[in-house]
Design an enzyme around this catalytic site. Structure first.
Site, mmCIF file in Angstrom:
data_model
loop_
_atom_site.group_PDB
_atom_site.id
_atom_site.type_symbol
_atom_site.label_atom_id
_atom_site.label_comp_id
_atom_site.label_asym_id
_atom_site.label_seq_id
_atom_site.Cartn_x
_atom_site.Cartn_y
_atom_site.Cartn_z
ATOM 1 N N CYS A 122 0.832 -1.190 0.000
ATOM 2 C CA CYS A 122 0.000 0.000 0.000
ATOM 3 C C CYS A 122 0.876 1.252 0.000
ATOM 4 O O CYS A 122 0.657 2.183 -0.789
ATOM 5 C CB CYS A 122 -0.922 -0.006 1.212
ATOM 6 S SG CYS A 122 -2.174 1.302 1.186
ATOM 7 N N CYS A 123 1.883 1.276 0.866
ATOM 8 C CA CYS A 123 2.803 2.414 0.905
ATOM 9 C C CYS A 123 3.546 2.553 -0.423
ATOM 10 O O CYS A 123 3.816 3.671 -0.874
ATOM 11 C CB CYS A 123 3.803 2.248 2.043
ATOM 12 S SG CYS A 123 3.125 2.503 3.691
ATOM 13 N N CYS A 205 -1.665 8.257 6.892
ATOM 14 C CA CYS A 205 -2.986 7.922 6.363
ATOM 15 C C CYS A 205 -3.907 7.471 7.505
ATOM 16 O O CYS A 205 -3.456 6.861 8.469
ATOM 17 C CB CYS A 205 -2.856 6.812 5.327
ATOM 18 S SG CYS A 205 -1.856 7.264 3.896
ATOM 19 N N CYS A 208 -3.920 3.822 9.071
ATOM 20 C CA CYS A 208 -2.693 3.332 9.715
ATOM 21 C C CYS A 208 -2.124 4.304 10.739
ATOM 22 O O CYS A 208 -0.954 4.212 11.106
ATOM 23 C CB CYS A 208 -1.633 3.046 8.657
ATOM 24 S SG CYS A 208 -2.191 1.963 7.333
ATOM 25 N N CYS A 231 7.705 3.733 5.825
ATOM 26 C CA CYS A 231 6.882 3.575 4.622
ATOM 27 C C CYS A 231 7.729 3.407 3.370
ATOM 28 O O CYS A 231 7.235 2.933 2.357
ATOM 29 C CB CYS A 231 5.949 4.762 4.455
ATOM 30 S SG CYS A 231 6.800 6.276 4.003
#
Length: 243
Positions: A122-123, A205, A208, A231
């Protein structure tokens, strides 16, 4: 200056480097006791329009310093599509305050549930890849990395060669502490992120990020319980750190 948004890929050849690694190390050492404004001024003098300031807008101390040196400096904001609403509001407040030359870069993917299944992935698609696009064509970038952020940043250089991106990375606030930032913010009467007073010591975000208790590691609210601490924006290549 209105913000402009970049959502698509681009390919531009980066300018040739002005310094070698040894020269940058010497420059970094000389800057150990220099004020951040002097460091930014050096970077602007040498890189001009080929430098960009990457900001998460968690706080705006570096941004305030940078625009005092170069009012039209390009500022890069990564819109991950999962920012808190308060972060997006704050970006607009700060953009208007400084009439920012703001560039917003978005992911090439739509919102999905990747954060539930693959935090690293995702990162990668929402932060790392957009950053790569945001830095295309630049020869240097300014960041707000500080040594007191975390152990992974303890040795962050003020000026260094970013091996991963083949460009110069400048961390003008590397030697500053949280107390230094608070004092500067108060002295300059800078606006503060709306979540800062609600226990959010490190803001990323919304899926998280969670608030932390007083005295806890400020970054313990990021990816809590996952074992993940970085990240990938600031890789371990001599430039140190995470987002």
């Amino acid at each position: 200056m209105s913000a402009h948004t970049d959502v698509g890929p681009a390919q531009v050849t980066a300018p040739a480097p002005l310094f070698d690694v040894a020269e940058l190390a010497e420059i970094s050492e000389r800057f150990e006791t220099a004020p951040p404004s002097s460091i930014v001024a050096w970077a602007v003098e040498h890189f001009g329009a080929d430098i960009i300031l990457a900001s998460s807008f968690q706080e705006i101390v570096l941004l305030d310093i940078a625009v005092s040196v170069k009012p039209d400096i390009e500022v890069l904001f990564l819109d991950t599509q999962y920012h808190f609403a308060e972060t997006l509001w704050f970006v607009e407040e700060v953009r208007a305050r400084y009439d920012l030359n703001l560039r917003v870069v978005k992911p090439l993917v739509r919102p999905d549930n990747r954060w539930q299944l693959d935090l690293g992935g995702c990162c990668e698609v929402r932060k790392v890849e957009p950053l790569e696009r945001g830095l295309i064509g630049k020869s240097a970038w300014l960041t707000g990395v500080r040594r007191d952020h975390s152990p992974t940043r303890a040795n962050a250089a003020i000026v260094a060669w970013d091996n991963a991106r083949s460009m110069v990375k400048v961390n003008p606030l590397a030697t500053w502490t949280s107390a230094d930032l608070a004092a500067y913010t108060a002295d300059r009467e800078l606006p503060v992120h709306p979540l800062a007073d609600r226990g959010y010591a490190s803001i990323g975000c919304w899926p998280c990020t969670q608030p932390v208790a007083a005295g806890e590691d400020p970054r313990s609210g990021r990816w809590a319980g996952s074992g993940k601490t970085e990240c990938g924006l600031h890789l371990s290549n001599g430039t140190a750190g995470g987002d």
